[in-house]
Design an enzyme around this catalytic site. Structure first.
Site, PDB file in Angstrom:
ATOM      1  N   SER A 194       1.129  -1.197  -0.052  1.00 52.78           N
ATOM      2  CA  SER A 194       0.069   0.035   0.122  1.00 52.78           C
ATOM      3  C   SER A 194       0.830   1.272  -0.027  1.00 52.78           C
ATOM      4  CB  SER A 194      -1.025  -0.080   1.158  1.00 52.78           C
ATOM      5  OG  SER A 194      -1.915   0.820   1.067  1.00 52.78           O
ATOM      6  N   ASP A 241     -10.000  -5.968  -3.363  1.00 48.74           N
ATOM      7  CA  ASP A 241      -9.240  -4.840  -2.741  1.00 48.74           C
ATOM      8  C   ASP A 241     -10.309  -3.743  -2.851  1.00 48.74           C
ATOM      9  OD1 ASP A 241      -7.788  -2.932  -1.640  1.00 48.74           O
ATOM     10  OD2 ASP A 241      -5.969  -3.884  -2.220  1.00 48.74           O
ATOM     11  N   HIS A 279      -7.537  -6.367   0.958  1.00 47.44           N
ATOM     12  CA  HIS A 279      -6.461  -5.143   0.877  1.00 47.44           C
ATOM     13  C   HIS A 279      -5.498  -5.932   2.140  1.00 47.44           C
ATOM     14  CE1 HIS A 279      -4.161  -1.609   0.114  1.00 47.44           C
ATOM     15  NE2 HIS A 279      -4.100  -1.441   1.261  1.00 47.44           N
TER      16      HIS A 279
END
Length: 413
Positions: free
Chosen positions: A185, A358, A389
């Site tokens: 991320s 996600d 995620h």
């Protein structure tokens, strides 16, 4: 104490387990402690032995050696690098966490599941970064976290200062180039900033692996995208989430983050369901016994400016520097709009891992990133439709669904 609405928003990590309590009168942590102690015996999940350990302690408890290194950035921040050391011939790798997270996220899943342990077992010299402002990097040579100037940064400064300091230290210490940089991320966001702004540092990295890259984010499905309607109202954001540090982890918030799912007879399944609402529903991959450990470490700290910068990315659909507004942009950038980060000039070989479920990093945005990068090693869609995620770091089957392919790429390079 004024009325408090506490929301545990651990986004982009990137965990967002939102458990909200409306407290209409002054309540101290001791009140919550007494409430908890008066309850019936909690279930066994609450007694995960890692729940009260820091990163180094969790690594050592798993049977691995662990080190902590303090390094200084060019602008004076003191960062902690954690390490599972190899011998002098083992190749170094750096794992970088996402927003509101820390090095702990790579070991929370345990000895046979955590990516840091898996890489150590494969013979790599494993380094775990901690970005400025998180639990392990709350220091500066002249500024205190109580000083607003300490929090005057976004992911731009992380890419320009933090990652270069980490990578330079690792390569100088080991006398090896960094074999692989693995980001989750925001860990990918900062890397691309570095690769654009500090190409001389990026040359020390042989390969970069993206896990759910948060570079373009305007197609996110998560309900948190609706918060971006207020992104230009800094006073409102500062009032509710902290003017300097986003959701400061004070004593009350720390206690609620650790025991909130147990208090008031709220089942941990409800907490997980709220988490899924933010990041994507996937009960099959979530290990509920990890919940107390996760909440003991996250949220780990972030600046409100970083949150706003991501919000700007959602609204604009671009990957660019911080938008200060028309007049200040003219002063800083000599333009009314902030400049884009030019991804086309990045030469580091890149592998991208993404998932259909996600809700924070949409496949449409991932494919946009793919089209702009000139040196793609692999573009891998996780073959499990519910993968979300958080599953990239804590999923029960992350080894089979993600890490095996990741290791294959690393071994070939």
């Amino acid at each position: 104490m004024r009325p408090i609405v506490i929301a545990l928003l651990l986004l982009f990590c990137d965990l967002t387990a939102a458990v909200t309590f409306d407290i209409s009168q002054a309540i101290s942590p001791s009140t919550f402690i007494n409430t908890r102690n008066s309850k019936e015996q909690p279930n066994s999940a609450k007694f995960n032995l890692d729940a009260d350990l820091n990163t180094v302690q969790m690594i050592r408890r798993a049977g691995y050696p662990a080190e902590a290194h303090i390094i200084q950035t060019q602008d004076g921040y003191l960062l902690t690098l954690h390490r599972i050391p190899g011998n002098k011939d083992q190749l170094p790798v750096l794992l970088q966490h996402g927003l509101l997270c820390s090095s702990a996220d790579w070991v929370i899943a345990g000895k046979d599941k955590g990516l840091a342990f898996i890489l150590a077992d494969q013979g790599y010299d494993v380094w775990l970064g901690n970005i400025r402002g998180n639990t392990y990097s709350r220091a500066h040579v002249s500024l205190s976290p109580s000083d607003s100037r300490f929090w005057n940064f976004s992911f731009h400064e992380m890419g320009v200062y933090d990652l270069p300091a980490m990578i330079s230290y690792i390569t100088n210490t080991t006398s090896h180039p960094l074999h692989t940089y693995i980001g989750h991320s925001m860990g990918t966001t900062a890397f691309y900033v570095m690769a654009v702004e500090r190409p001389e540092i990026a040359q020390r990295v042989q390969m970069m692996i993206n896990l759910a890259p948060a570079v373009f984010v305007n197609h996110m499905k998560s309900p948190i995208r609706y918060l971006t309607s207020y992104i230009n109202d800094f006073e409102m954001i500062a009032k509710f989430f902290g003017e300097n540090e986003f959701l400061p982890h004070d004593s009350v918030l720390h206690y609620l983050s650790k025991y909130g799912c147990e208090m008031f007879n709220i089942e941990e399944e409800i907490c997980a369901n709220i988490l899924f609402l933010i990041c994507g529903f996937d009960k099959e991959q979530f290990n509920y016994t990890l919940l107390p450990v996760i909440l003991n470490h996250d949220p780990a700290g972030a600046s409100t400016k970083t949150i706003i910068h991501f919000g700007q990315e959602v609204v604009s659909g671009k990957f660019r520097r911080y938008d200060y507004g028309y007049e200040k942009n003219l002063l800083i950038y000599n333009a009314t709009e902030p400049p884009d980060y030019d991804l086309a000039n990045i030469t580091v070989p890149v592998a991208i891992f993404y998932a259909d479920n996600d809700w924070l990093v949409n496949s449409v945005d991932v494919k946009k990133l793919y089209r702009l990068l000139p040196n793609i090693l692999d573009m891998y869609r996780v073959p499990f439709p519910k993968f979300n995620h958080l599953d990239f770091i804590w999923g029960k089957d992350a080894l089979k669904l993600v890490y095996k392919r990741l290791l294959e790429i690393m071994k070939k390079f």
